[in-house]
Design an enzyme around this catalytic site. Structure first.
Site, PDB file in Angstrom:
ATOM      1  N   ILE A  97      29.684 -31.106  16.718  1.00 29.05           N
ATOM      2  CA  ILE A  97      29.453 -30.221  15.575  1.00 29.05           C
ATOM      3  C   ILE A  97      30.775 -29.749  14.971  1.00 29.05           C
ATOM      4  O   ILE A  97      30.940 -29.717  13.748  1.00 29.05           O
ATOM      5  CB  ILE A  97      28.598 -29.005  16.001  1.00 29.05           C
ATOM      6  CG1 ILE A  97      27.171 -29.445  16.328  1.00 29.05           C
ATOM      7  CG2 ILE A  97      28.573 -27.934  14.911  1.00 29.05           C
ATOM      8  CD1 ILE A  97      26.431 -30.070  15.181  1.00 29.05           C
ATOM      9  N   THR A 129      23.263 -30.078  19.249  1.00 34.38           N
ATOM     10  CA  THR A 129      23.546 -29.141  20.338  1.00 34.38           C
ATOM     11  C   THR A 129      24.785 -29.531  21.131  1.00 34.38           C
ATOM     12  O   THR A 129      24.975 -29.061  22.249  1.00 34.38           O
ATOM     13  CB  THR A 129      22.340 -29.040  21.287  1.00 34.38           C
ATOM     14  OG1 THR A 129      22.009 -30.350  21.776  1.00 34.38           O
ATOM     15  CG2 THR A 129      21.133 -28.443  20.573  1.00 34.38           C
ATOM     16  N   UNK A 130      25.615 -30.364  20.556  1.00 35.78           N
ATOM     17  CA  UNK A 130      26.871 -30.749  21.211  1.00 35.78           C
ATOM     18  C   UNK A 130      28.031 -30.102  20.459  1.00 35.78           C
ATOM     19  O   UNK A 130      28.396 -30.555  19.370  1.00 35.78           O
ATOM     20  CB  UNK A 130      27.031 -32.267  21.219  1.00 35.78           C
ATOM     21  N   PRO A 131      28.623 -29.022  21.001  1.00 36.30           N
ATOM     22  CA  PRO A 131      29.667 -28.282  20.281  1.00 36.30           C
ATOM     23  C   PRO A 131      30.840 -29.128  19.788  1.00 36.30           C
ATOM     24  O   PRO A 131      31.251 -28.972  18.629  1.00 36.30           O
ATOM     25  CB  PRO A 131      30.107 -27.225  21.302  1.00 36.30           C
ATOM     26  CG  PRO A 131      28.901 -27.005  22.155  1.00 36.30           C
ATOM     27  CD  PRO A 131      28.254 -28.358  22.263  1.00 36.30           C
TER      28      PRO A 131
END
EC number: 1.21.99.4
Length: 269
Positions: free
Chosen positions: A132, A127-129
């Site tokens: 990712i 959930t860490u853009p």
């Protein structure tokens, strides 16, 4: 210098960075809100989605805690690499096994380090853009340098859980992950990430324990990358998300091993 004086000094050092992050979040929210209003006025279907603010009380707590983690981290450039406890993430086993924090699944980070090869350790969550978005780059690093270095991905606490400080950039169902309530949930999330990005087998994947001991020792919070060599920190990346940089890792590997990628055009010629 007393403990109180040290804490005060650290707080004073953190405050400018904290307020700059708050300003960034406020500007981000303003831009997103303006875009949302424009889409509403134009009767666009894309405006029907939920608008999530980033500058919230939970967001501020998370950002502040991230700076505290960075300030009090055990790891230092040139110092000993913390041998934190982690849990192996192996293909197909996460859903079936019960993780009690003990047993053969639990190991230590330095178990993956060898005496004659550097270990590139990449910390992050689904959930860490920024983390990712950089995974394809990390995968390429693994493919190109696995003959001279070892690679380890450590899955940590979610940066933007769906039931917490959720980020607009992780709205896809693939990465709607809630806060981990058990070791099994964390390992399942790590396994999904492993499958989604098809990480090479040369990259080992582990999950931080539920006490977040690895996160605390390395001051990760959101994402971070480091290189361990002979159980020392040979390279320590900056605090994410703004100073998370895999280009520096590539530069370190190239400088250390004099390895340059041959351009495709030269191969053709």
């Amino acid at each position: 210098m007393g403990l109180l004086s040290v804490d005060l000094l650290i707080t004073l050092q953190i405050l400018p960075w904290f307020f700059s992050n708050c300003l960034f979040l406020a500007l981000y929210d303003s831009v997103v809100l303006l875009k949302h209003v424009i889409l509403l006025l134009s009767c666009s279907k894309s405006s029907r989605g939920e608008w999530r603010r980033m500058l919230t009380s939970e967001g501020l707590r998370t950002v502040w805690n991230s700076f505290l983690l960075d300030a009090y981290k055990q790891v230092k450039l040139g110092g000993d690499a913390p041998n934190s406890k982690v849990v192996r993430v192996t293909s197909g086993c996460c859903r079936r096994r019960s993780f009690s924090g003990k047993g053969e699944s639990e190991c230590h980070l330095l178990d993956f380090a060898s005496s004659n090869r550097p270990l590139v350790v990449n910390f992050g969550s689904a959930t860490u853009p920024p983390f990712i978005s950089q995974l394809p780059t990390f995968r390429k690093l693994v493919e190109e340098f696995s003959d001279v270095a070892d690679f380890l991905l450590v899955y940590i606490d979610e940066a933007h859980p769906a039931d917490g400080w959720a980020a607009p950039g992780v709205a896809t169902k693939s990465f709607e992950v809630k806060k981990h309530r058990s070791q099994e949930e964390r390992c399942v999330a790590a396994h999904k990430l492993l499958e989604h990005f098809s990480l090479p087998p040369q990259c080992q994947v582990v999950a931080d324990c539920m006490d977040n001991n690895t996160n605390v020792a390395y001051g990760v919070s959101f994402e971070r990358v480091c290189i361990v060599q002979r159980q020392k920190i040979a390279y320590l990346g900056g605090k994410g998300p703004f100073f998370y940089n895999l280009k520096e890792v590539r530069h370190w590997l190239e400088q250390t091993y004099r390895k340059r990628u041959v351009p495709t055009c030269e191969l053709i010629m």
